[in-house]
Design an enzyme around this catalytic site. Structure first.
Site, PDB file in Angstrom:
ATOM      1  CE  LYS A   1      34.831  42.579  48.351  1.00 33.21           C
ATOM      2  NZ  LYS A   1      34.110  42.451  47.078  1.00 33.21           N
TER       3      LYS A   1
ATOM      4  CG  ASP B   1      32.351  42.250  41.979  1.00 34.16           C
ATOM      5  OD1 ASP B   1      33.508  42.279  41.528  1.00 34.16           O
ATOM      6  OD2 ASP B   1      32.013  42.841  43.028  1.00 34.16           O
TER       7      ASP B   1
HETATM    8  C1  BGC Z   1      37.910  42.955  45.194  1.00 35.10           C
HETATM    9  C2  BGC Z   1      37.539  42.891  43.738  1.00 35.10           C
HETATM   10  C3  BGC Z   1      36.083  43.205  43.578  1.00 35.10           C
HETATM   11  C4  BGC Z   1      35.754  44.527  44.237  1.00 35.10           C
HETATM   12  C5  BGC Z   1      34.283  44.888  44.128  1.00 35.10           C
HETATM   13  C6  BGC Z   1      37.490  44.279  45.787  1.00 35.10           C
HETATM   14  O1  BGC Z   1      37.750  44.313  47.170  1.00 35.10           O
HETATM   15  O2  BGC Z   1      39.294  42.785  45.319  1.00 35.10           O
HETATM   16  O3  BGC Z   1      37.845  41.621  43.205  1.00 35.10           O
HETATM   17  O4  BGC Z   1      35.790  43.270  42.204  1.00 35.10           O
HETATM   18  O5  BGC Z   1      36.107  44.485  45.600  1.00 35.10           O
HETATM   19  O6  BGC Z   1      33.480  43.954  44.774  1.00 35.10           O
END
Ligand code: BGC
Length: 490
Positions: free
Chosen positions: A170, A206
């Site tokens: 992200k 999450d």
């Molecule tokens: C992460 C996950 C997370 C998902 C939703 C992804 O970029 O790697 O661990 O569950 O985003 O937040």
């Protein structure tokens, strides 16, 4: 009335343009054959991801979360939960009574960009400072509170309270954290301050929190799913199938496995279906070459994908009278909420989605609240907001683009969910879902249902909105961690 599944009617004043637009959108359509191949590849990656000594590494982490049980209705007491995954960090104080969250106090702290990409120790010092601020305001600094830490990034777990960061995703990229235990880094930051009594008893993703929250709402829940800024799922797996489990698992029969499907395709297994838009999007992203699957559709990227297609259409002289609006040339200028808005208009639903469609606001809005915030709009609103001059054909083309990216998102998600559903050892399975894209996109829920039914004939399932798993779920998991500890020591 269920929203319609078919594409909005596509008639333009210039009929020859229809075919040309369709040709440009064609790569986004997933043929039955391509869908079948994605499914086969996903199944294979899942299998390799759980194997003990696979001949090659899977792109699916299939992480053992060490969570062997779900809430059983005995969870009691006061817990602290932390939620880090987006631009807002949350600290939450939860009161549990008989497995039920009877009160929760939440405080949001904005995480500025320099902290999201700066040295890791500074990020964790910031988290500790937020905990201090939260507890001080509530005169609870001397309370010994067990803490559940929702850290929504790929982690390798060695225990319920050990989470080694595999990679950032992200909008985060702090040096010095990959390969380190996030719990240890948080504890060190807490110790550096020396004025906090909290104890981190569990770290979770999450999706795990969402599954736990879903299980609290519905006992049939066995899959946790996030479709927000990022995307991922976890599910309850039989321990005997987790071949790679190190050591003994005693009498534990099942465990929650975090798939980390955002990284599906990072080893090239999805290259066959990637379009030129996907490649461009990846090239301009913060973490190039990683999180292939997530970049195909999740909330952080769906708007950007749409923008790239619109630019292509403009370059080909099919939109905006042949001129490329400069506003559209700016990466990130077409946010995902515009896609939801256009889709809403295509379906003939009046009203708007809230302007703040961030992950954080989604955590606090239920569907009714979303409608209350509604104000009348049309697809034009996004062009107006961007200050782009356009004609009526441009709007119809925009609808087709939003339909195409949405349809592909739903099919991709349905393929992986169907395969996961078939693995879950339950006759009937509820999928707990949270995330801003799922909550605000007007058709995603219905499209997912439609395609999962098609892909898993006869399988009983339902999609359940389980809000704030990363807050409430973290509190519940902290309580489960406490219970497991007491059992171990008794
Ligand atoms: C992460 C996950 C997370 C998902 C939703 C992804 O970029 O790697 O661990 O569950 O985003 O937040």
């Amino acid at each position: 009335m269920a929203p319609r599944i078919e594409a909005p009617e596509f008639r333009l004043t210039k009929t020859d343009v229809v075919k040309k637009v369709e040709d440009i959108l064609a790569p986004l359509k997933l043929s039955e054959e391509v869908q079948k191949r994605i499914r086969e590849v996903y199944d294979e990656e899942m299998r390799i991801g759980l194997a003990r000594n696979p001949s090659r590494k899977s792109c699916l982490q299939m992480e053992n979360t060490y969570l062997p049980e779900l809430p059983n209705g005995t969870e009691e007491g006061e817990y602290l939960a932390l939620d880090l995954g987006g631009t807002n960090f949350r600290v939450i104080l939860l009161q549990l009574e008989k497995g039920r969250v009877v009160s929760d106090e939440v405080q949001h702290y904005f995480v500025p960009e320099p902290l999201r990409v700066g040295p890791g120790s500074e990020l964790f010092d910031f988290l500790a400072a937020c905990i201090y601020d939260f507890l001080e305001t509530r005169s609870k600094l001397d309370h010994k509170l067990p803490l559940g830490f929702t850290f929504s990034f790929p982690m390798t777990q060695q225990d319920l309270n050990v989470g080694i960061l595999v990679s950032w995703t992200k909008s985060f990229n702090c040096p010095g954290v990959v390969g380190e235990d996030a719990v240890k880094m948080l504890n060190e930051a807490i110790q550096r301050r020396g004025d906090l009594e909290v104890e981190v008893v569990a770290v979770l993703n999450d999706t795990t929190g969402t599954l736990v929250q879903g299980a609290f709402l519905d006992r049939k829940c066995a899959i946790g799913l996030i479709i927000g800024t990022g995307s991922n799922a976890c599910y309850i797996e039989r321990v005997d199938r987790v071949e790679k489990w190190e050591g003994t698992h005693g009498d534990i029969k099942e465990v929650v496995v975090d798939i980390e499907w955002g990284a599906f395709g990072d080893n090239g297994v999805l290259d066959f279906m990637k379009t030129e838009y996907d490649q461009m999007l990846d090239k301009n992203s913060l973490l190039v070459g990683s999180f292939t699957f997530e970049k195909l559709f999740s909330g952080k990227y769906l708007g950007e994908l749409t923008r790239l297609v619109l630019v292509k259409l403009a370059e080909e002289g099919l939109m905006f009278g042949g001129k490329i609006p400069s506003q559209l040339l700016r990466p990130g200028s077409f946010p995902t909420r515009f896609v939801s808005l256009v889709e809403q208009f295509s379906m003939g639903i009046e009203g708007d989605i809230p302007t703040d469609q961030s992950e954080e606001s989604a955590k606090h809005l239920d569907q009714d609240a979303v409608l209350k915030l509604a104000r009348p709009v049309s697809s034009e609103s996004c062009f107006h907001e961007l200050g782009i001059e356009h004609g009526s054909d441009d709007l119809k083309i925009l609808q087709q683009v939003c339909f195409a990216v949405t349809e592909r998102a739903a099919i991709l998600l349905a393929i992986c969910l169907s395969a996961t559903l078939m693995r879950v050892d339950r006759e009937e399975c509820t999928i707990a879902v949270d995330g801003s894209l799922y909550k605000y996109h007007p058709r995603l829920h219905h499209l997912l249902e439609h395609y999962i039914i098609k892909m898993t004939p006869g399988k009983k399932f339902s999609l359940l909105l389980a809000e704030d798993g990363s807050g409430k779920g973290a509190g519940l998991i902290a309580a489960i961690a406490n219970r497991l500890r007491t059992r171990k020591h008794s």
